[in-house]
Design an enzyme around this catalytic site. Sequence first.
Site, PDB file in Angstrom:
ATOM      1  N   HIS A  14       0.880  -1.192   0.000  1.00 31.77           N
ATOM      2  CA  HIS A  14       0.000   0.000   0.000  1.00 31.77           C
ATOM      3  C   HIS A  14       0.908   1.229   0.000  1.00 31.77           C
ATOM      4  CE1 HIS A  14      -3.798   2.190   1.492  1.00 31.77           C
ATOM      5  NE2 HIS A  14      -2.876   3.126   1.260  1.00 31.77           N
ATOM      6  N   HIS A  16       1.725   5.287  -1.658  1.00 28.26           N
ATOM      7  CA  HIS A  16       1.358   6.487  -2.425  1.00 28.26           C
ATOM      8  C   HIS A  16       2.621   7.077  -3.040  1.00 28.26           C
ATOM      9  CE1 HIS A  16      -2.743   6.634  -0.769  1.00 28.26           C
ATOM     10  NE2 HIS A  16      -2.169   6.133   0.313  1.00 28.26           N
ATOM     11  N   LYS A  97      -8.970  -0.098  -5.928  1.00 33.63           N
ATOM     12  CA  LYS A  97      -9.043   0.505  -4.594  1.00 33.63           C
ATOM     13  C   LYS A  97     -10.332   1.298  -4.441  1.00 33.63           C
ATOM     14  CE  LYS A  97      -7.728   2.165  -0.609  1.00 33.63           C
ATOM     15  NZ  LYS A  97      -6.599   2.996  -0.285  1.00 33.63           N
ATOM     16  N   HIS A 136     -10.504   1.263   1.649  1.00 39.45           N
ATOM     17  CA  HIS A 136     -10.250   2.167   2.775  1.00 39.45           C
ATOM     18  C   HIS A 136     -11.526   2.106   3.627  1.00 39.45           C
ATOM     19  CE1 HIS A 136      -8.389   5.912   4.599  1.00 39.45           C
ATOM     20  NE2 HIS A 136      -9.545   5.771   5.235  1.00 39.45           N
ATOM     21  N   HIS A 170      -4.761  -0.896   5.681  1.00 41.67           N
ATOM     22  CA  HIS A 170      -4.247  -0.215   6.878  1.00 41.67           C
ATOM     23  C   HIS A 170      -5.157  -0.349   8.096  1.00 41.67           C
ATOM     24  CE1 HIS A 170      -6.909   2.773   5.192  1.00 41.67           C
ATOM     25  NE2 HIS A 170      -6.056   3.185   4.293  1.00 41.67           N
ATOM     26  N   ASP A 242       1.446   2.421   3.575  1.00 44.58           N
ATOM     27  CA  ASP A 242       0.598   3.605   3.453  1.00 44.58           C
ATOM     28  C   ASP A 242       1.457   4.857   3.570  1.00 44.58           C
ATOM     29  OD1 ASP A 242      -1.601   5.158   2.977  1.00 44.58           O
ATOM     30  OD2 ASP A 242      -2.436   4.988   4.987  1.00 44.58           O
TER      31      ASP A 242
HETATM   32  C1  NCD Z   1      -3.358   8.968   2.289  1.00 45.92           C
HETATM   33  C2  NCD Z   1      -2.862  10.029   1.286  1.00 45.92           C
HETATM   34  O1  NCD Z   1      -2.322  11.051   1.722  1.00 45.92           O
HETATM   35  O2  NCD Z   1      -3.014   9.809   0.082  1.00 45.92           O
HETATM   36  N1  NCD Z   1      -3.443   9.567   3.592  1.00 45.92           N
HETATM   37  C3  NCD Z   1      -3.435   8.927   4.777  1.00 45.92           C
HETATM   38  O3  NCD Z   1      -3.628   9.572   5.799  1.00 45.92           O
HETATM   39  N2  NCD Z   1      -3.232   7.632   4.875  1.00 45.92           N
HETATM   40  C4  NCD Z   1      -4.642   8.409   1.838  1.00 45.92           C
HETATM   41  C5  NCD Z   1      -5.085   7.183   2.568  1.00 45.92           C
HETATM   42  O4  NCD Z   1      -4.550   6.101   2.378  1.00 45.92           O
HETATM   43  O5  NCD Z   1      -5.985   7.301   3.403  1.00 45.92           O
HETATM   44 ZN    ZN Z   2      -3.172   5.075   1.673  1.00 45.34          ZN
END
Ligand code: NCD
Ligand code: ZN
Length: 339
Positions: A14, A16, A97, A136, A170, A242
Amino acid sequence: MAKEIIIDKPLDMHLHLRDTQMLNLVAPLSAKYFSGAIIMPNLIPPVTDKDMLIAYRERIKKAIGDEIFKPYMTLFFKSDYDYKFLESIKDELSAIKLYPAGITTNSEGGVEGFDIEKLKPTLEAMSELNIPLCIHGESNGFVMDREAEFIPIYEKLASSFPKLKIIMEHITTAKSVEALERYENLYATITLHHLLITLDDVAGGMLKPHLFCKPIAKRPEDRKALLKVALSAHPKVMFGSDSAPHPKHTKEAPGCAAGVFTAPIALPLLAELFEEHNALDKLQDFISTNAQKIYNITPPSKLVILQKKQMDIPLSYGDIVPMMAGEKCSWRIKEIKVK
Ligand code: NCD
Ligand code: ZN
């Protein structure tokens, strides 16, 4: 000689990576240490069709240069995806997702209201085509209760679509850990930060914006339940950082962006945590083997040699502040071997 452990094909299930400048900054940091990662689709605009997905994958590849790293791509769930569309894109993606609308960063185009009947055709098609669904899982209720309030939806989905692999992303609560056991087709990712912190670390003393994320860290007993399944490498859980970078000025602000940045420091900190709990022998399964089985993937070869030797966690990576910036970790990455 300092203690060492070798992780074969570490995976981040996971992640970003963002886009443009931020992508160019953070993608090489994951690509260096991991063999592959599930790439989140919450860009602006989100990744919702084949051209966007392929173009994003190419931008990631360009950003990582020669590093051996497989970006496992995902699509942002929309309830109008039909069988024909999903069949045409199936080979390009590893999961879809689903975000409830507005629940977290860049999720405005997510699912409104959560009427399972409305989602049924898309979910049936995903189930038939064997495309995993990552969720999520948070309601729009009181912040500490959001994940628990979402569990009945997970249960409804798991029982209505028994062949659909559903990944509870998560997870942060003991209740989610319990739900995992009740349905064969429920799996979960667990972050590093939710294994290390509780709400007390975020807001119990001075407010720590770099620990603020969605879902928010919960109670000590929740963390304990997460630790139990992670440290025993329960076969239905896998590591998903995450890691969610935001520029410093958007975190250290009156309205703080949600997301904790951990990708480049996750492996040494996990080694430290697992060693503290006498569970180093479970690290390989948690960081890679479980995920390979759950997703049925064979990532590219990469051996990461971790060594018990102190490392200073950087104060920043460009304009991004990592978790535990300026603190120390008793493990470090000694060497990376690409066969
Ligand atoms: C994530 C993001 O910033 O893209 N933020 C987070 O707090 N985890 C998005 C997500 O996975 O919820
Ligand atoms: Zn995330």
